[in-house]
Each structure stands twice: as C-alpha cells, then as structure tokens.
Write a protein that holds these residues in place. Structure first.
Motif, mmCIF file in Angstrom:
data_model
loop_
_atom_site.group_PDB
_atom_site.id
_atom_site.type_symbol
_atom_site.label_atom_id
_atom_site.label_comp_id
_atom_site.label_asym_id
_atom_site.label_seq_id
_atom_site.Cartn_x
_atom_site.Cartn_y
_atom_site.Cartn_z
ATOM 1 N N ALA A 71 30.288 26.532 44.213
ATOM 2 C CA ALA A 71 30.841 27.553 45.281
ATOM 3 C C ALA A 71 31.476 26.300 46.960
ATOM 4 C CB ALA A 71 29.957 29.125 45.847
ATOM 5 N N LYS A 72 32.800 26.872 47.331
ATOM 6 C CA LYS A 72 33.075 26.218 47.899
ATOM 7 C C LYS A 72 33.350 27.371 49.555
ATOM 8 C CE LYS A 72 33.520 21.942 46.263
ATOM 9 N NZ LYS A 72 32.623 22.007 45.044
ATOM 10 N N PRO A 73 32.883 27.442 50.488
ATOM 11 C CA PRO A 73 32.584 27.868 51.440
ATOM 12 C C PRO A 73 34.216 28.108 51.588
ATOM 13 C CG PRO A 73 31.029 26.215 52.668
ATOM 14 C CD PRO A 73 32.393 26.360 51.151
ATOM 15 N N GLY A 74 34.518 29.806 52.243
ATOM 16 C CA GLY A 74 36.691 30.875 51.835
ATOM 17 C C GLY A 74 36.511 30.330 51.029
ATOM 18 N N LYS A 75 36.230 30.387 49.255
ATOM 19 C CA LYS A 75 36.932 30.122 48.793
ATOM 20 C C LYS A 75 36.343 31.339 47.522
ATOM 21 C CE LYS A 75 39.329 25.083 47.929
ATOM 22 N NZ LYS A 75 39.372 24.237 47.866
ATOM 23 N N ASP A 76 36.621 31.752 46.777
ATOM 24 C CA ASP A 76 35.865 33.147 45.644
ATOM 25 C C ASP A 76 35.056 32.254 45.263
ATOM 26 O OD1 ASP A 76 37.113 35.072 47.319
ATOM 27 O OD2 ASP A 76 39.328 34.980 46.211
ATOM 28 N N PRO A 77 34.415 32.336 44.906
ATOM 29 C CA PRO A 77 33.618 31.763 44.066
ATOM 30 C C PRO A 77 34.358 32.815 42.428
ATOM 31 C CG PRO A 77 32.179 33.688 44.555
ATOM 32 C CD PRO A 77 32.947 33.232 44.787
ATOM 33 N N MET A 78 33.565 31.704 41.015
ATOM 34 C CA MET A 78 34.261 32.528 39.862
ATOM 35 C C MET A 78 33.444 33.141 39.562
ATOM 36 S SD MET A 78 33.085 30.296 35.654
ATOM 37 C CE MET A 78 34.732 29.492 35.919
ATOM 38 N N THR A 79 34.496 34.013 38.627
ATOM 39 C CA THR A 79 34.141 35.577 38.269
ATOM 40 C C THR A 79 32.822 35.197 36.721
ATOM 41 O OG1 THR A 79 35.551 35.910 36.784
ATOM 42 C CG2 THR A 79 36.200 36.027 38.812
ATOM 43 N N PHE A 80 32.316 36.686 36.484
ATOM 44 C CA PHE A 80 31.466 36.725 35.391
ATOM 45 C C PHE A 80 32.449 36.447 34.825
ATOM 46 C CE2 PHE A 80 30.090 39.874 32.220
ATOM 47 C CZ PHE A 80 29.008 38.893 32.076
ATOM 48 N N GLU A 81 33.436 37.520 33.721
ATOM 49 C CA GLU A 81 34.525 37.724 32.775
ATOM 50 C C GLU A 81 35.107 35.806 32.718
ATOM 51 O OE1 GLU A 81 34.485 39.728 35.833
ATOM 52 O OE2 GLU A 81 33.666 41.316 35.090
ATOM 53 N N ASP A 82 35.084 35.040 33.618
ATOM 54 C CA ASP A 82 36.029 33.506 34.226
ATOM 55 C C ASP A 82 34.943 32.704 33.043
ATOM 56 O OD1 ASP A 82 38.118 34.162 34.505
ATOM 57 O OD2 ASP A 82 38.228 33.258 36.929
ATOM 58 N N CYS A 83 33.492 33.146 32.894
ATOM 59 C CA CYS A 83 32.797 32.330 33.278
ATOM 60 C C CYS A 83 32.008 32.681 31.679
ATOM 61 C CB CYS A 83 30.838 32.358 34.538
ATOM 62 S SG CYS A 83 29.606 31.449 33.569
ATOM 63 N N ASN A 84 32.872 33.454 30.792
ATOM 64 C CA ASN A 84 32.447 34.055 29.600
ATOM 65 C C ASN A 84 33.126 33.883 28.468
ATOM 66 O OD1 ASN A 84 31.425 35.713 27.434
ATOM 67 N ND2 ASN A 84 33.687 36.608 27.863
ATOM 68 N N GLN A 85 34.805 33.298 29.386
ATOM 69 C CA GLN A 85 35.687 32.806 28.884
ATOM 70 C C GLN A 85 36.142 31.228 28.624
ATOM 71 O OE1 GLN A 85 38.282 34.980 27.382
ATOM 72 N NE2 GLN A 85 38.693 33.612 26.217
ATOM 73 N N LEU A 86 35.388 30.883 29.786
ATOM 74 C CA LEU A 86 34.839 29.885 29.783
ATOM 75 C C LEU A 86 34.423 29.816 28.573
ATOM 76 C CD1 LEU A 86 35.645 26.240 31.416
ATOM 77 C CD2 LEU A 86 33.834 27.197 32.426
ATOM 78 N N CYS A 87 32.643 30.246 28.155
ATOM 79 C CA CYS A 87 32.239 29.212 27.813
ATOM 80 C C CYS A 87 32.885 30.334 26.028
ATOM 81 C CB CYS A 87 30.848 30.605 27.260
ATOM 82 S SG CYS A 87 29.490 30.584 26.166
ATOM 83 N N LEU A 88 33.738 31.377 25.903
ATOM 84 C CA LEU A 88 34.199 31.604 24.280
ATOM 85 C C LEU A 88 34.798 30.306 23.910
ATOM 86 C CD1 LEU A 88 35.311 35.486 25.243
ATOM 87 C CD2 LEU A 88 33.868 34.532 22.909
#
Length: 268
Positions: free
Chosen positions: A83-100
C-alpha cells in the motif's frame, strides 16, 4: 339403379367396428408411429443453467475464512504491491475477484486492517493455488477459500463419559499409549517463541559445539513454567550461529512466531 361401383362384401366382418367413423381422413399420417408413448413428458426445460454453484443453504458459495495469521508460500500465483501512503488499499472484495479471475487460484491471503500489521501490508492480496490450505505464518494475514461453503465439522466420536470416581493417586510421570514416558513432540515447524519466552541461549560460537537437542529439552524440563521449546535445527537455510539455539516457551498456546529453521517441541 347403377351398381357398377358397388364392391362385394368382405369375407369376414371386423370384430369391433368403430362407433362412428371419422368424417375426414388425416391430412398427413405419420410414416411410422412410435412403438410406445413417453411415460412422463418434460413439463418445460430450463432456459439456462444456474450462474454459480450453491451451498446446501441455498446461498451461493463465497470466500470462507479457512486460516488465520497465514499466507501463501513460494508457490503464490500473484502478490499485489504494498500500500502507498495517501492511497486507498485494495479492498477485500477486489482481492476475492482477482483470485476468481486468475486460473488455478483456489485461495487468497489478504492483509487485514489489523493493529499488528504494518500499514504498508494492509490490503496486500496474494493468490494461492490448491489443493492444500496455505500455511506460512504471517501475523495479520488471513486465508480465504473461494467458492466454498460454510460447514461445521462434527466430532468424529463423542467424548467418553467421566470416571465415576477420581483415582487414588496421580501417575508419577505422564506416559504415552505405548507405555513409554512422554517426550518432546514436534508440534510446529519453522516457528519459535515470541516475546514471552522464558529463556534464550546464546548464539553458537565458531569452533565450539552448539547445544544439543537433548540438552535443550532438559533445559526446558528444568525451567518452571516451560511447556515448549524451539530449537535451531541443523538446516541449510538457518545461519550457522543460530544452529543449536534453544528458546524456552510457556504454555498453553503453541508458539507461532515464524522463523525458518526453528522448530517447536512440546515436552511431556
């Protein structure tokens, strides 16, 4: 009367004449009728298959937590950047979709927003293949299985009833089913005690023999409150000065701080 078209009578009349003949013959009779009609015709076929597998509850399969404080090992399929300072981290839902969306991905480990996890690891997503559940210890990462169903595992067999009366005196020392005294048993690999350690021997010195496994076990036995010990094994991945290092651990929880080359044993 003109009898030119009159046909002679049949030699033998039909046994069961029709009650009333059809007024007109069928326009196009079937060439050869079926030998027997279908027993139960289809009411109406489905227009399309279901979109996703469903669990016994009727809910679609979704990511299910299968292991805490763990992540994928070296056979990971992908790992997103920190994660980069000042930027929103990846969400749980996006991580699940990336695996799918990734071929062969059956599990993913996700850096949860946890006080014990460094901020740059929050939202980090790691894809893991199957079939084994990933089990590399990392505090703050949890492992989820995609398209899984929540299940409760019943006990294999019920626990036996309690004894009717206590024993007159306890046994002198714990024994195993074989009749041999309880000894150090390997309970966790690549782990060691955390900050609540009871002792830690010094690093091995060049030219001197390191502590032996037996001496480490005895040191734990002689230390009040010591229930586990972690020992630096003679392993190619362990620095030479860590071979033979002995760390005493209290109970009741099995020590679980990841350290490659150290293994944890339970005494007795």
């Amino acid at each position: 009367i003109d009898n030119a078209d009159t046909q002679p009578p049949t030699a033998s009349p039909t046994g069961s004449p029709s009650a009333s003949p059809t007024s007109t013959p069928t326009a196009s009779p079937s060439a050869s009728p079926t030998s027997s009609p279908t027993s139960v015709p289809t009411a109406s076929p489905t227009s399309r298959p279901t979109d996703a597998p469903t669990c016994p509850s009727g809910e679609p399969g979704g990511p299910v937590l299968v292991s805490e404080d763990c992540k994928c090992g070296d056979d990971r399929l992908f790992r997103t950047t920190d994660a980069k300072p000042g930027k929103d981290p990846m969400t749980f839902e996006d991580c699940n979709q990336l695996c799918l969306d990734t071929d062969g991905c059956e599990f993913f480990s996700f850096g949860e927003d946890d006080s014990e996890l460094p901020p740059h690891h929050v939202g980090v997503c790691i894809g893991c293949p199957g079939p084994d559940v990933p089990a590399v210890y990392h505090n703050g990462f949890n492992v989820y299985e995609i398209n899984a169903c929540e299940t409760s595992s019943p006990t294999i067999s019920p626990t036996p009833p309690p004894t009717s009366s206590p024993t007159n005196s306890p046994t002198d020392a714990p024994t195993c089913p074989s009749g041999e005294p309880g000894g150090p048993v390997l309970v966790s690999e690549d782990c060691k005690c955390g900050d609540d350690r009871l002792f830690r021997t010094t690093d091995a010195k060049p030219g001197k023999d390191p502590m032996t496994f037996e001496d480490c076990n005895q040191l734990c036995l002689d230390t009040d409150g010591c229930e586990f010990f972690s020992f630096g094994e003679d392993d190619s991945e362990l620095p030479p000065h860590h071979v033979g290092v002995c760390i005493g651990c209290p109970g009741p929880d099995v020590p679980a701080v990841y350290h490659n080359g150290f293994n944890v044993y339970e005494i007795n």
